[in-house]
Design a protein around this motif. Structure first.
Motif, short mmCIF file in Angstrom:
data_model
loop_
_atom_site.label_atom_id
_atom_site.label_comp_id
_atom_site.label_asym_id
_atom_site.label_seq_id
_atom_site.Cartn_x
_atom_site.Cartn_y
_atom_site.Cartn_z
N ALA A 19 0.84 -1.20 0.00
CA ALA A 19 0.00 0.00 0.00
C ALA A 19 0.88 1.25 0.00
N GLN A 20 0.70 2.12 -0.99
CA GLN A 20 1.52 3.33 -1.13
C GLN A 20 0.70 4.60 -0.93
N GLY A 21 -0.40 4.73 -1.66
CA GLY A 21 -1.20 5.94 -1.58
C GLY A 21 -1.97 6.03 -0.27
N VAL A 22 -2.45 7.23 0.03
CA VAL A 22 -3.22 7.45 1.26
C VAL A 22 -4.46 6.57 1.27
N GLN A 79 -7.59 1.88 3.32
CA GLN A 79 -8.41 0.70 3.05
C GLN A 79 -7.80 -0.56 3.64
N VAL A 80 -6.48 -0.70 3.55
CA VAL A 80 -5.82 -1.88 4.10
C VAL A 80 -5.95 -1.91 5.61
N GLN A 115 -12.74 8.87 6.82
CA GLN A 115 -11.67 9.32 5.94
C GLN A 115 -11.88 8.81 4.51
N LEU A 116 -12.30 7.56 4.39
CA LEU A 116 -12.49 6.98 3.06
C LEU A 116 -13.68 7.62 2.34
N VAL A 166 -12.27 10.62 0.75
CA VAL A 166 -11.48 10.26 -0.42
C VAL A 166 -12.40 9.93 -1.59
N ALA A 167 -13.49 9.20 -1.30
CA ALA A 167 -14.44 8.83 -2.36
C ALA A 167 -15.08 10.07 -2.97
N THR A 168 -15.35 11.08 -2.14
CA THR A 168 -15.94 12.32 -2.65
C THR A 168 -14.98 13.01 -3.61
#
Length: 569
Positions: free
Chosen positions: A294-297, A302-303, A364-365, A368-370
């Motif tokens: 996992a690299q991105g925020v 999610q992980v 938080q997710l 990000v989805a927005t």
């Protein structure tokens, strides 16, 4: 009166008193037994007509007394170190005579006892021969057994047997093996266990489990395919098979068992208790790989969310490992009516911290989805066709994206490695297709059969972005066995997402390394285009197929945009 363990039902108070008095016995350090203790045990065993077991530490003290055989004898709960044995040996009687049994030797091995010894009880209650065994050094993988059994000796000669020297030599060998393991500690040594319940693809699943372990950075030292039509409720494979696996791990210096089936928390704990090895399942292995890559925020969030959901029902026995979770949360003091009093237990605190962290991550997710939705709308306003590259993990999706966008070097190049789940964050690149013009190519996270439920939920928002594509480019690795089953696994996930009906072009990747007969068969079955993304072979044919699929969605001055996305707007 000191506690006597085991089957004490029906014993008279006087007999229980005699058994309890065994705690007062002392023998010389480094010996198996004394003639006096052997005589005392034999007389008691003859009187009770049951086996009697005593556990003796290295100072010669009796620390446990049981009316039971070696397998059922009461043993202290200790965490065995990697460089030493348990620190005590088991001495017990055989009222019916005979040498060490399989159960005796199993107890020796599974509990890493210093030694196990059995005293034959003669008809008159006198002690007969004494049989002794101890473990053999680790790393011996030939015909040698896990233990060494010595010739029987009389109870009056057994004092000459130097158990202390034997134990010291054995622990030196164990310490040497541990130092060798430390020298190569960059890779964890694991044994894979895949259960075949009659499925035709069990061997393929075992091979995939090996690839997952390799991607996680483990060194696979042994693979075991276990046929079980009906799984054992507690241990899946049964106590006998677990003992075999423990023996294999001991001699191959492995420290972890990896099961291809998902284990319940109770099953994992029971297998760990029997084997004294670290036990993980396929789900935990995949979560570990996702955490590693996992690299991105967004992918890290999610992980972590998936890991917490997996961990929550497995809190029992986690100790202090969760104390850092929710460290910034509020005080545990106060609380609603009915919650005041002695305070929360450690388990309750851990569960509450996980619930708080899960709520935070979900929030938080959502943010990000927005933001992702806003980017998607901007892309739609530009009327640029979108191609989502989907496929089984390690099928070559990222390599194909790089080939399409001519991204040979950073920063446009997408990471492409010969590993499962090498990339987790969906990546979009702009490319050009003759006859179509500019297109957006999106590389999605790799699919896998039986994707863990927690990961499905965590990555659903990411995977749902596939539904905004005009065309799917389904990449299939035809060079590896089981291309058809992997194709169907991806199709099932697409059906779950409601995107299986989107126009799809199939790329039969790695065709340069595939059997021509397999390519011909898959072409006939899927209508795919053979390509080699790594070598740049067949890309023109694939672009032509994509052009044909994208034409209905291409905007020209005379033709308005058509298709699902235009309708959706």
């Amino acid at each position: 009166m000191e506690k006597v363990h085991g089957n004490t039902s029906g014993l008279r108070p006087a007999q229980l008193k005699q058994l309890s008095n065994l705690y007062r016995r002392r023998i010389e350090p480094g010996v198996v037994t004394s003639p006096e203790l052997a005589r005392n045990l034999s007389e008691l065993s003859s009187d009770l007509r049951r086996e009697v077991s005593v556990l003796i530490d290295r100072r010669g003290r009796v620390i446990s007394v049981s009316v039971a055989d070696a397998k059922a004898a009461e043993l202290p709960t200790v965490r065995l170190g990697e460089t030493r044995l348990a620190g005590y040996h088991l001495l017990h009687t055989h009222p019916r005579g005979g040498g060490l049994s399989k159960a005796d030797l199993s107890a020796l091995f599974l509990n890493r006892l210093d030694a196990v010894a059995a005293i034959e009880v003669l008809k008159d209650g006198f002690p007969g021969n004494v049989h002794v065994a101890h473990l053999t050094p680790p790393g011996t993988t030939g015909e040698e057994e896990d233990w060494r059994v010595y010739p029987p000796q009389s109870p009056y000669q057994i004092e000459d047997f130097d158990l202390g020297a034997q134990v010291s030599a054995l622990e030196e060998e164990i310490a040497r093996a541990s130092r060798l393991r430390e020298a190569r500690k960059d890779r964890e040594r694991v044994i894979l266990v895949q259960i075949d319940t009659g499925e035709f693809d069990a061997e393929e699943r075992l091979a995939e489990l090996g690839e997952l372990a390799r991607t996680a950075g483990a060194d696979v030292v042994y693979k075991e395919l276990v046929f079980r039509r009906h799984l054992k409720p507690g241990t899946l494979v049964g106590a006998g098979k677990l003992e075999e696996l423990t023996s294999r791990a001991y001699h191959l210096d492995a420290e972890t068992l990896v099961f291809g089936q998902e284990l319940s928390p109770a099953q994992a704990r029971e297998i760990e208790a029997v084997t004294s090895l670290k036990v993980i399942d396929r789900t935990q292995l995949i979560l570990d790989i996702f955490a590693l890559h996992a690299q991105g925020v967004e992918s890290r969030l999610q992980v972590e969310l998936a890991q917490l959901r997996y961990m929550k029902p497995r809190l029992l026995g986690q100790g202090t490992r969760l104390s850092r979770i929710g460290a910034s949360g509020g005080s545990a003091a106060g609380g609603a009516i009915g919650t005041r009093g002695p305070g929360e237990t450690k388990l309750e605190l851990d569960r509450r911290r996980i619930n708080d962290r899960i709520s935070f991550l979900e929030g938080q997710l959502e943010n990000v989805a927005t933001r992702r939705e806003e980017r998607r709308k901007r892309r739609e306003r530009n009327d640029i066709p979108v191609v989502s590259i989907v496929g089984y993990t390690n099928a070559g999706k990222s390599t194909l994206l790089n080939a399409f966008t001519h991204a040979a070097e950073e920063p446009r190049r997408v990471l492409a490695e010969n590993k499962l789940f090498a990339t987790l964050r969906p990546t979009s690149r702009q490319g050009f297709l003759p006859g179509v013009g500019q297109v957006v190519l999106t590389d999605t996270v790799g699919f896998i059969r039986d994707l863990p439920t927690d990961l499905q939920r965590a990555f659903r928002a990411t995977l749902e972005e596939i539904g905004d594509a005009d065309v799917l480019l389904h990449v299939v690795d035809v060079a590896s066995p089981g291309a058809d089953t992997r194709y169907e696994s991806v199709r099932r996930i697409l059906e779950d997402l409601g995107t299986a009906d989107l126009p799809t072009v199939v790329a039969l990747n790695k065709a340069d390394a595939a059997d021509p007969d397999v390519i011909e068969r898959e072409q006939a079955r899927l209508g795919g285009v053979p390509v080699s993304a790594a070598r740049g072979v067949g890309l023109d044919d694939l672009k032509a197929a994509l052009r044909g699929a994208l034409l209905p969605f291409t905007v020209t001055p005379e033709t308005p945009r058509e298709g699902p996305r235009a309708d959706a707007r």
